[in-house]
Scaffold this active site. Sequence first.
Site, PDB file in Angstrom:
ATOM      1  N   SER A 260       0.702  -1.320   0.144  1.00 35.74           N
ATOM      2  CA  SER A 260      -0.255   0.136   0.014  1.00 35.74           C
ATOM      3  C   SER A 260       0.705   1.340  -0.002  1.00 35.74           C
ATOM      4  O   SER A 260       2.094   1.174   0.473  1.00 35.74           O
ATOM      5  CB  SER A 260      -0.746   0.056   1.248  1.00 35.74           C
ATOM      6  OG  SER A 260      -0.415   0.230   2.257  1.00 35.74           O
ATOM      7  N   LYS A 261       0.133   2.560  -0.265  1.00 32.94           N
ATOM      8  CA  LYS A 261       1.039   3.803  -0.838  1.00 32.94           C
ATOM      9  C   LYS A 261       1.798   4.177   0.671  1.00 32.94           C
ATOM     10  O   LYS A 261       2.610   4.652   0.582  1.00 32.94           O
ATOM     11  CB  LYS A 261      -0.064   4.744  -0.813  1.00 32.94           C
ATOM     12  CG  LYS A 261       0.546   6.105  -1.292  1.00 32.94           C
ATOM     13  CD  LYS A 261       0.557   6.200  -3.006  1.00 32.94           C
ATOM     14  CE  LYS A 261       1.320   7.234  -3.077  1.00 32.94           C
ATOM     15  NZ  LYS A 261       1.916   6.646  -4.475  1.00 32.94           N
ATOM     16  N   ARG A 262       1.158   3.744   1.656  1.00 29.66           N
ATOM     17  CA  ARG A 262       1.620   4.141   2.595  1.00 29.66           C
ATOM     18  C   ARG A 262       2.604   4.213   3.274  1.00 29.66           C
ATOM     19  O   ARG A 262       3.793   4.136   3.704  1.00 29.66           O
ATOM     20  CB  ARG A 262       0.946   3.518   4.308  1.00 29.66           C
ATOM     21  CG  ARG A 262       0.012   5.087   5.205  1.00 29.66           C
ATOM     22  CD  ARG A 262      -1.536   4.142   5.837  1.00 29.66           C
ATOM     23  NE  ARG A 262      -2.719   3.521   5.481  1.00 29.66           N
ATOM     24  CZ  ARG A 262      -2.592   2.717   5.489  1.00 29.66           C
ATOM     25  NH1 ARG A 262      -1.977   1.664   6.774  1.00 29.66           N
ATOM     26  NH2 ARG A 262      -3.617   1.875   4.255  1.00 29.66           N
ATOM     27  N   GLN A 263       3.164   2.338   2.760  1.00 31.56           N
ATOM     28  CA  GLN A 263       5.023   1.635   2.618  1.00 31.56           C
ATOM     29  C   GLN A 263       5.527   2.505   2.028  1.00 31.56           C
ATOM     30  O   GLN A 263       6.595   1.866   1.475  1.00 31.56           O
ATOM     31  CB  GLN A 263       4.772   0.101   2.593  1.00 31.56           C
ATOM     32  CG  GLN A 263       3.802   0.093   3.969  1.00 31.56           C
ATOM     33  CD  GLN A 263       3.138  -1.407   3.095  1.00 31.56           C
ATOM     34  OE1 GLN A 263       3.235  -1.959   1.598  1.00 31.56           O
ATOM     35  NE2 GLN A 263       1.914  -1.393   3.632  1.00 31.56           N
ATOM     36  N   GLY A 264       4.850   3.087   0.671  1.00 30.43           N
ATOM     37  CA  GLY A 264       6.490   4.208  -0.087  1.00 30.43           C
ATOM     38  C   GLY A 264       5.925   3.890  -1.173  1.00 30.43           C
ATOM     39  O   GLY A 264       4.371   3.886  -1.825  1.00 30.43           O
TER      40      GLY A 264
END
Length: 495
Positions: A260-264
């Site tokens: 997901s976007k949160r991890q980069g």
Amino acid sequence: MERVRVRFAPSPTGFIHIGSIRTALYNYLFARHNDGDFILRIEDTDRTRYVEGAIENLIESLHWAGIEYDEGVFIEDGKIVQKGEYGPYIQSERLDIYKKYVDELIENGHAYYCFCSKERLDSVREEQKIKGLIPKYDGLCRSLSLEEARERIANGEEYVVRLKLPHNKDIKFHDIVRGDITINTEDIDDQVLLKSDGYPTYHMAVVVDDHLMNITHIVRGEEWLPSTPKHIYLYEVFGWEKPTYVHLPTVLNKERKKLSKRQGDVSVEDFRKKGYLPEGLVNYLALVGWSPEDNEEILSMKDLIEKFSFERVSKTGGIFDKDKLDWVNGHHIRDYDIDKLTELSIPYLKEAGLIDDETVEKRYDWIKIMVKTVEESLSYLSEIVDKVEVFFNNEVKPENDEALAMLKGEQVPILLNAFKEELNQVEKVDEEFSKGIMKKIQKSTGIKGKNLFMPVRIALTGNNHGPELVNIIYILGKQNILNRINYVEENYLKG
Ligand code: GLU
């Protein structure tokens, strides 16, 4: 065998996710391997998720990745155009078609009008949750007569159309990756097929389009597996031939969670900006959830097309391993034509302020040698900024105690003097000079081996290791080298 026709059918909701481009890639590889057709269809019936510019971005990303298709939606002269005999390929332009098939389902009793308000649906859901049941539509409007429903519509009531699934019926289908699957209709909702805004849902549109576009294989992410029984049921009631299903394992991170976007970085755009090569990204993505029979890992698109088959797609999630991506991409960087690599590197160097247009114009070959010199150490192109920084700062700093100790060696002043003397005899440092200089100093000073090479390297770069000394000398040129030697003498050798 019937001619293979596959499609990539993204929704234009923003940048293209790495898992999504892998789906596109597998479709493409399968189509090319079988000399079939590959279609790009835009599934934009969820108007609440539509993002301006997303179609263009999508097409651009596919093109960058080298995933070419034969039919569907293209960009020409900056405009979206459609090509092929089965168009339109943008679902929002096919509303009449869906409407016709929805009407047919209603006529035949396979679908019904539903007038339940959002409030009612919410409260039904709440109640089911409290009772520990799987929330689904309770079927209130199933028994409305068609006459009654039409009257309510005529009176201006808002409605949707739902699929009328039979009770307690097993729906069976085969998936090439997952095998035989059976799901009972008791576990499936009476899916909304037509929304109150007149747009079909994905489920309705996907079945109608895949049928009308003669799609033979449906290759998509496994998140669509639970929806497939609804689609199968629609094929059955329409009396249409079913396609072959291939559900691909989700792309996961190392913790086995969805990427997901949160991890980069998760979008093709992110990787592209960092300077991953399309060849590297595509090669690596192909291996996330698939492997060739010979377990070869560095593969060109041509190799991939030749070796690809669904039989070797894994059931379990494909782990996205950034280190491995870097390793694969590094191989492709080393395989690249140096002129192309230089072209691609220039924007990063410019952005970092290391070079400008004038440098590019007047010293292109010099930039090229610099790129060539650090190429070996790159996993992706934006790393070049760090790697070449050493050529741009004459205030040399020994990177650690070991380097400093090397500079303090008693032979070093003699060595650096000899270097300066040689430099003063030439107007500029050319290839010949850089190749011959170390031998010359060795001869004139009698110093050799580690005691010769290490101090020079450290005096010129501050580092114990790095690119070939010959290249360093050439890239720095006469004045920079003199400045560096003077700086080192001034700051580290005095006192
Ligand atoms: N529009 C769907 C998506 O966004 C396509 C799913 C399918 O391929 O059927 O992924």
